[in-house]
Motif scaffolding. Structure first.
Motif, PDB file in Angstrom:
ATOM      1  N   TRP A   1      -1.262  -0.622   6.998  1.00 29.02           N
ATOM      2  CA  TRP A   1      -2.749  -1.227   7.129  1.00 29.02           C
ATOM      3  C   TRP A   1      -3.524  -1.220   5.650  1.00 29.02           C
ATOM      4  O   TRP A   1      -4.534  -1.769   5.520  1.00 29.02           O
ATOM      5  CB  TRP A   1      -3.357  -0.517   8.237  1.00 29.02           C
ATOM      6  CG  TRP A   1      -3.463   0.826   7.853  1.00 29.02           C
ATOM      7  CD1 TRP A   1      -2.704   1.813   8.112  1.00 29.02           C
ATOM      8  CD2 TRP A   1      -4.767   1.492   7.577  1.00 29.02           C
ATOM      9  NE1 TRP A   1      -3.261   3.111   7.931  1.00 29.02           N
ATOM     10  CE2 TRP A   1      -4.540   3.026   7.320  1.00 29.02           C
ATOM     11  CE3 TRP A   1      -6.075   1.025   6.927  1.00 29.02           C
ATOM     12  CZ2 TRP A   1      -5.422   3.894   6.919  1.00 29.02           C
ATOM     13  CZ3 TRP A   1      -6.980   1.855   6.737  1.00 29.02           C
ATOM     14  CH2 TRP A   1      -6.712   3.569   6.756  1.00 29.02           C
ATOM     15  N   LEU A   2      -3.051  -0.347   4.758  1.00 28.56           N
ATOM     16  CA  LEU A   2      -3.436  -0.439   3.598  1.00 28.56           C
ATOM     17  C   LEU A   2      -2.803  -1.144   2.331  1.00 28.56           C
ATOM     18  O   LEU A   2      -3.295  -1.446   1.145  1.00 28.56           O
ATOM     19  CB  LEU A   2      -3.392   1.023   2.995  1.00 28.56           C
ATOM     20  CG  LEU A   2      -4.462   1.874   3.683  1.00 28.56           C
ATOM     21  CD1 LEU A   2      -4.127   3.574   3.233  1.00 28.56           C
ATOM     22  CD2 LEU A   2      -6.109   1.680   3.235  1.00 28.56           C
ATOM     23  N   GLY A   3      -1.782  -1.815   2.902  1.00 25.75           N
ATOM     24  CA  GLY A   3      -0.936  -2.450   1.660  1.00 25.75           C
ATOM     25  C   GLY A   3      -0.100  -1.461   1.118  1.00 25.75           C
ATOM     26  O   GLY A   3      -0.103  -0.451   1.304  1.00 25.75           O
ATOM     27  N   THR A   4       0.838  -2.168   0.209  1.00 27.44           N
ATOM     28  CA  THR A   4       2.168  -1.322  -0.274  1.00 27.44           C
ATOM     29  C   THR A   4       2.094  -1.755  -1.856  1.00 27.44           C
ATOM     30  O   THR A   4       2.392  -3.048  -2.143  1.00 27.44           O
ATOM     31  CB  THR A   4       3.509  -1.605   0.596  1.00 27.44           C
ATOM     32  OG1 THR A   4       3.090  -1.104   2.113  1.00 27.44           O
ATOM     33  CG2 THR A   4       4.155  -0.778  -0.092  1.00 27.44           C
ATOM     34  N   GLU A   5       2.087  -0.526  -2.440  1.00 28.73           N
ATOM     35  CA  GLU A   5       2.315  -0.811  -4.008  1.00 28.73           C
ATOM     36  C   GLU A   5       3.930  -0.450  -4.011  1.00 28.73           C
ATOM     37  O   GLU A   5       4.148   0.739  -3.952  1.00 28.73           O
ATOM     38  CB  GLU A   5       1.524   0.165  -4.777  1.00 28.73           C
ATOM     39  CG  GLU A   5       1.901   0.066  -6.373  1.00 28.73           C
ATOM     40  CD  GLU A   5       2.009  -1.302  -6.820  1.00 28.73           C
ATOM     41  OE1 GLU A   5       3.031  -1.723  -7.349  1.00 28.73           O
ATOM     42  OE2 GLU A   5       0.840  -1.994  -6.931  1.00 28.73           O
TER      43      GLU A   5
END
Length: 339
Positions: free
Chosen positions: A187-191
């Protein structure tokens, strides 16, 4: 006989949880407390699985009272325990700063070294999600400025596990600052570059040692957490222009590896510092002054890419405008070249 090590990639969140679990298994003094760190496993996944293995006695959900659980952590550490405390958002430090700085950071000094305060305070930093000014700051310099605490800030899962292990074993208070965008939570995105190979066995990454994550000869880009990844993206784009950028991951803010910074800038002659903390009075200025004070020969004036000196906006277009980025790093390099 060589023992084969199983290769697997972990997110920072899982690497942190694994390091904590391994230390809890070998040292019964280690326990965890904070808001929603029990059955939920932490809002950012840092304590996932710990409650099921260790139970409510050693993985303690607390009331929403940062002052209470920070004070309890200082007391427990002073009495021989090794607490790990999650301050869910670094922005909440104002609620419990008396316990952090007037007690946790100073009591070893006040006692002439007789009282150890081995608290690990892990806390989330960073924005980009329209969480506004009370949930989106980095505040690296706020903690780094105050004597008595070590401060670490990993950019990838390998360093996160090793630094967490080192922090738990350290007799000093350690602030463990993790960036939300790098945690690997969906839900926070992924680096993707933050998800790397992590050994299963316990290991330490030494606190106070920076790492060169990309070698180069034309410009040094010094990054903190998300700034490392912006720097790597900028370095790849600069390489297409024939510019060789070296990217240095600080990993630790206190102690600060000034020797690594100076050695890199002596080689390249140019310096750009990337920090999502505020522009003025921060780590970026400290890093630049560390180079200038040593008289390192420079081919251009150092540049910093940091957050403007404004409260963090709620609206997405305004927040995205303010955040550091690879494009801003490239613009900083172009400014150096034009002068």
């Amino acid at each position: 006989m060589t023992v084969a090590t199983k290769e697997r990639k972990l997110t920072i969140a899982r690497a942190m949880a694994e390091a904590i679990a391994q230390e809890m298994r070998i040292d019964e003094r280690v326990f965890v407390m904070g808001e929603d760190i029990g059955p939920l496993g932490g809002v950012f996944g840092n304590t996932r699985g710990l409650y099921d293995e260790f139970g409510a006695e050693r993985v303690r959900d607390t009331p929403i009272s940062e002052t209470a659980f920070m004070g309890a952590a200082v007391g427990a550490a002073s009495d021989g325990m090794r607490p790990i405390v999650e301050l869910m958002f670094v922005d909440f430090f104002g609620v419990c700063f008396d316990a952090i700085y007037n007690l946790m950071a100073k009591n070893t000094y006040f006692s002439g070294g007789e009282v150890k305060v081995p608290v690990v305070l892990m806390t989330s930093t960073g924005g980009g999600y329209s969480d506004a000014g009370q949930h989106s700051q980095c505040l690296h310099a706020t903690f780094a400025h105050l004597p008595g605490m070590k401060v670490v800030a990993p950019s990838n899962a390998y360093d996160a596990k090793g630094l967490m292990t080192a922090a738990i074993r350290d007799d000093n208070p350690v602030i463990f600052m993790f960036h939300k965008a790098l945690q690997g939570m969906g839900w926070l995105g992924t680096e993707k570059d933050a998800i790397v190979q992590v050994p299963e066995q316990a290991y330490e990454v030494p606190i106070g040692k920076a790492a060169v994550v990309r070698e180069g000869s034309d410009v040094t880009i010094v990054g903190i957490t998300s700034g490392v990844h912006h720097g790597l993206k900028a370095a790849r784009q600069l390489a297409e222009r024939g510019v060789s950028a070296e990217v240095l991951d600080l990993r630790s803010l206190v102690p600060l590896d000034r020797e690594a910074i100076i050695a890199s800038v002596r080689k390249t002659g140019r310096l750009i510092v990337v920090d999502e903390d505020y522009h003025s009075y921060g780590m970026s200025g400290e890093i630049i002054s560390s180079v200038v004070e040593q008289g390192v020969p420079l081919k251009a004036a150092p540049q910093r890419v940091a957050y403007p000196d404004i409260p963090i906006p709620f609206t997405r277009p305004m927040e995205q405008w303010a955040l550091p980025s690879a494009d801003k790093i490239i613009a900083a390099f172009e400014k150096m070249e034009s002068n």
